[in-house]
Scaffold this motif. Sequence first.
Motif, PDB file in Angstrom:
ATOM      1  N   UNK A 130      22.984 -33.944  21.356  1.00 52.33           N
ATOM      2  CA  UNK A 130      23.561 -32.582  21.321  1.00 52.33           C
ATOM      3  C   UNK A 130      24.495 -32.365  20.134  1.00 52.33           C
ATOM      4  N   UNK A 131      25.200 -33.406  19.705  1.00 52.84           N
ATOM      5  CA  UNK A 131      26.078 -33.276  18.539  1.00 52.84           C
ATOM      6  C   UNK A 131      25.250 -33.039  17.283  1.00 52.84           C
ATOM      7  N   UNK A 132      24.129 -33.746  17.158  1.00 46.69           N
ATOM      8  CA  UNK A 132      23.243 -33.530  15.999  1.00 46.69           C
ATOM      9  C   UNK A 132      22.669 -32.113  16.020  1.00 46.69           C
ATOM     10  N   UNK A 133      22.299 -31.644  17.218  1.00 45.65           N
ATOM     11  CA  UNK A 133      21.763 -30.286  17.331  1.00 45.65           C
ATOM     12  C   UNK A 133      22.818 -29.251  16.957  1.00 45.65           C
ATOM     13  N   UNK A 134      24.057 -29.477  17.370  1.00 45.29           N
ATOM     14  CA  UNK A 134      25.133 -28.539  17.040  1.00 45.29           C
ATOM     15  C   UNK A 134      25.327 -28.457  15.527  1.00 45.29           C
ATOM     16  N   UNK A 135      25.299 -29.589  14.856  1.00 46.04           N
ATOM     17  CA  UNK A 135      25.482 -29.561  13.405  1.00 46.04           C
ATOM     18  C   UNK A 135      24.263 -28.980  12.700  1.00 46.04           C
ATOM     19  N   UNK A 136      23.071 -29.140  13.281  1.00 46.63           N
ATOM     20  CA  UNK A 136      21.893 -28.504  12.695  1.00 46.63           C
ATOM     21  C   UNK A 136      22.007 -26.989  12.795  1.00 46.63           C
ATOM     22  N   UNK A 137      22.539 -26.491  13.906  1.00 52.41           N
ATOM     23  CA  UNK A 137      22.752 -25.051  14.048  1.00 52.41           C
ATOM     24  C   UNK A 137      23.818 -24.583  13.064  1.00 52.41           C
ATOM     25  N   UNK A 138      24.876 -25.368  12.884  1.00 49.21           N
ATOM     26  CA  UNK A 138      25.910 -25.024  11.894  1.00 49.21           C
ATOM     27  C   UNK A 138      25.310 -24.934  10.496  1.00 49.21           C
ATOM     28  N   UNK A 179      31.859 -34.717   9.446  1.00 50.35           N
ATOM     29  CA  UNK A 179      31.894 -35.576   8.259  1.00 50.35           C
ATOM     30  C   UNK A 179      32.556 -36.919   8.553  1.00 50.35           C
ATOM     31  N   UNK A 180      33.505 -36.932   9.497  1.00 53.79           N
ATOM     32  CA  UNK A 180      34.211 -38.167   9.833  1.00 53.79           C
ATOM     33  C   UNK A 180      33.581 -38.897  11.014  1.00 53.79           C
ATOM     34  N   UNK A 181      32.430 -38.450  11.473  1.00 54.06           N
ATOM     35  CA  UNK A 181      31.802 -39.046  12.651  1.00 54.06           C
ATOM     36  C   UNK A 181      31.244 -40.427  12.319  1.00 54.06           C
ATOM     37  N   UNK A 182      31.198 -41.289  13.331  1.00 55.85           N
ATOM     38  CA  UNK A 182      30.701 -42.653  13.109  1.00 55.85           C
ATOM     39  C   UNK A 182      29.179 -42.709  13.040  1.00 55.85           C
ATOM     40  N   UNK A 183      28.507 -41.715  13.601  1.00 61.21           N
ATOM     41  CA  UNK A 183      27.044 -41.667  13.551  1.00 61.21           C
ATOM     42  C   UNK A 183      26.615 -41.196  12.157  1.00 61.21           C
ATOM     43  N   UNK A 231      26.934 -37.453  10.258  1.00 63.24           N
ATOM     44  CA  UNK A 231      27.648 -37.306   8.991  1.00 63.24           C
ATOM     45  C   UNK A 231      26.730 -36.710   7.917  1.00 63.24           C
ATOM     46  N   UNK A 232      25.462 -37.112   7.909  1.00 62.45           N
ATOM     47  CA  UNK A 232      24.516 -36.566   6.926  1.00 62.45           C
ATOM     48  C   UNK A 232      24.255 -35.083   7.192  1.00 62.45           C
ATOM     49  N   UNK A 233      24.111 -34.703   8.455  1.00 68.66           N
ATOM     50  CA  UNK A 233      23.916 -33.290   8.790  1.00 68.66           C
ATOM     51  C   UNK A 233      25.158 -32.475   8.421  1.00 68.66           C
ATOM     52  N   UNK A 234      26.331 -33.038   8.666  1.00 68.49           N
ATOM     53  CA  UNK A 234      27.570 -32.340   8.320  1.00 68.49           C
ATOM     54  C   UNK A 234      27.698 -32.185   6.804  1.00 68.49           C
ATOM     55  N   UNK A 235      27.300 -33.204   6.060  1.00 68.10           N
ATOM     56  CA  UNK A 235      27.361 -33.114   4.597  1.00 68.10           C
ATOM     57  C   UNK A 235      26.383 -32.049   4.087  1.00 68.10           C
ATOM     58  N   UNK A 236      25.208 -31.974   4.707  1.00 71.73           N
ATOM     59  CA  UNK A 236      24.247 -30.943   4.312  1.00 71.73           C
ATOM     60  C   UNK A 236      24.784 -29.551   4.642  1.00 71.73           C
ATOM     61  N   UNK A 237      25.459 -29.416   5.781  1.00 65.76           N
ATOM     62  CA  UNK A 237      26.038 -28.125   6.150  1.00 65.76           C
ATOM     63  C   UNK A 237      27.214 -27.768   5.242  1.00 65.76           C
TER      64      UNK A 237
END
Length: 165
Positions: free
Chosen positions: A96-104, A120-124, A128-134
């Motif tokens: 769900x966290x990955x899905x949330x960042x994909x929506x972001x 960006x500071x997540x351990x997964x 972190x890659x999805x957050x960097x892309x967002x």
Amino acid sequence: MTQALSGAAIAAVIAACWLLGRPRPKILRSTDASAVAALNRSQMELVLPRPTEEAGSAEAAAQGTSPMALPTAADQRGRRQLLAQLEHQFQQGGEPRRQALAVCNAWQHRDTLPLIRRGLRDSDQQVAALAAAAMAHFRGRSSAALQLGPQLAAAKPPRNVSRTR
């Protein structure tokens, strides 16, 4: 007279040292860095995810939550509801966290910046890659700086500008 001779002797020693100079270190010609580079590449392949897997997981994450319509900038109620839903998904962790960042990443709205910064500071690594892309959408000049650009350029220099140069 002895002072002149001692001064001349010191000048001669300094000139001799300057002419001879220090021996310069010689670069080893037998040093080959190709083995080190190959080792680095193999280690990086173990750590970094494959681009095809990352793109596939990002598309799958985006498809999992994309049936819902993203609110427009004028729809404040829809924005608040979506942000609350994204916050709840982010708190759950994992997929769900990955899905949330994909929506972001798909929405690209400024209200998601706190969520993206936490991602960006997540351990997964995927999060972190999805957050960097967002976050890539928000890099560069801010919209406030673009609006104030001509006004800032027209500002006069201070009266004591001659002292600052």
